[in-house]
Design an enzyme around this catalytic site. Structure first.
Site, PDB file in Angstrom:
ATOM      1  N   GLY A 189      47.675  48.797  38.672  1.00  0.00           N
ATOM      2  CA  GLY A 189      47.597  47.771  39.692  1.00  0.00           C
ATOM      3  C   GLY A 189      46.579  46.718  39.294  1.00  0.00           C
ATOM      4  O   GLY A 189      45.658  46.983  38.513  1.00  0.00           O
ATOM      5  N   CYS A 190      46.731  45.511  39.816  1.00  0.00           N
ATOM      6  CA  CYS A 190      45.850  44.408  39.413  1.00  0.00           C
ATOM      7  C   CYS A 190      44.405  44.673  39.830  1.00  0.00           C
ATOM      8  O   CYS A 190      43.472  44.588  39.012  1.00  0.00           O
ATOM      9  CB  CYS A 190      46.353  43.090  39.984  1.00  0.00           C
ATOM     10  SG  CYS A 190      46.712  43.105  41.762  1.00  0.00           S
TER      11      CYS A 190
END
Length: 317
Positions: A117-118
């Site tokens: 995930g970012c």
């Protein structure tokens, strides 16, 4: 004549899928394959595409990603899942090559890789080296604060910010969200950050499209041993010394700064870490800067794809 590996993006019309395709189209070391738009919802046609490709990148919601994986019965197909579905799942390799010395090799040898995930990319990049260096105790309660462009919130948030006719349209320049502290990135931050205590994660969104800052504030007195800003900087710099996409700003560069632009690395696969604070304060403010659609999504997927296919890691990046 050597056959080029075939790459299929399932969900190529979405934000991440489009950016991955932009990074892959025109490359001479692989070939892109796409399903006929009229047959995208045909399960047999989709299954055939998934099983005929050498590598599949899933840019789908979690349930659809699980469904796609279930359709693949060809053991030779390599899968990169950009959803949340498999980031802490058994049998899946976490797609952050910079995690430790062994991770790059694990990704290269794997047929199932979960794209990070970012927000998690920034949080893990800051915490994991300090846990590994025994500076942060694994059970220490940590808090991560972050701000992202609205593309980090997915389709609903993008529509809200870009469509003035949307029912929930607002002109607020900045707002917090995930108020229940149950953001979907927390499990992977804890798991891959090497943390025994569930961290607090407080995200926010700004009225700009992409770019991200993730912060980890620390009291030096709560860390293992007698730590200084220099010790923390050295641990991070040592961990990432040979990494092509991760940079640790020097302490002198950080001291000279008065602000940090979350859009500073947009359009790149780079991640830059900063150690802010003053020695006499007993406090440190660690910050990760990245493009949530670059190193936080599409760039990371391409980097992992290159490793899995035995291509140059920086190709297309």
């Amino acid at each position: 004549m050597t056959t080029l590996p075939k790459v299929f993006i399932d969900g190529e019309a979405g934000t991440t899928g489009l950016q991955i395709r932009e990074r892959l189209v025109g490359r001479k070391d692989l070939q892109m394959v796409s399903i006929d738009p009229d047959r995208r919802k045909d399960p047999l046609a989709r299954k055939a595409m998934l099983n005929d490709a050498d590598a599949v990148i899933l840019c789908l919601p979690d349930d659809a990603a699980r469904e796609a994986v279930a359709l693949i019965d060809n053991p030779a197909v390599k899968v990169i899942d950009a959803s949340t579905a498999h980031r802490t799942a058994a049998g899946w390799t976490y797609g952050f090559p910079e995690l430790d010395e062994a991770q790059r090799g694990k990704i290269a040898a794997s047929t199932r890789v979960s794209n990070p995930g970012c927000y998690a990319t920034g949080a893990i990049a800051l915490a994991r080296p300090l846990v590994s260096a025994d500076i942060i105790a694994p059970d220490l309660p940590l808090s991560f604060n972050a701000v992202s462009g609205y593309t980090g919130g997915g389709k609903a948030m993008i529509a809200e910010f870009e469509d003035e006719a949307a029912p929930n349209y607002t002109r607020a320049p900045y707002r917090i969200y995930a108020l229940t502290l149950n953001h979907k990135h927390v499990p992977e931050i804890q798991s891959h950050g090497g943390l025994l205590t569930r961290p607090i994660f407080t995200p926010a969104v700004g009225r700009y499209a992409q770019g991200m800052l993730v912060e980890l504030p620390l009291h030096l007195g709560m860390l293992n041993g007698s730590q200084s800003l220099s010790d923390i900087h050295e641990a991070l710099a040592s961990h990432y010394a040979r990494e092509p996409f991760v940079e640790v700003a020097s302490l002198s560069e950080a001291r000279a700064m008065t602000t940090l632009d979350p859009e500073g690395l947009n359009g790149t696969n780079r991640l830059k870490l900063f150690v802010f604070g003053a020695e006499d304060s007993g406090q440190v403010r660690l910050v990760a800067l990245l493009d949530n659609l670059g190193k936080g999504a599409s760039g990371a997927a391409v980097q992992n794809l290159n490793l899995m296919l035995g291509l140059k890691e920086g190709a297309g990046l």
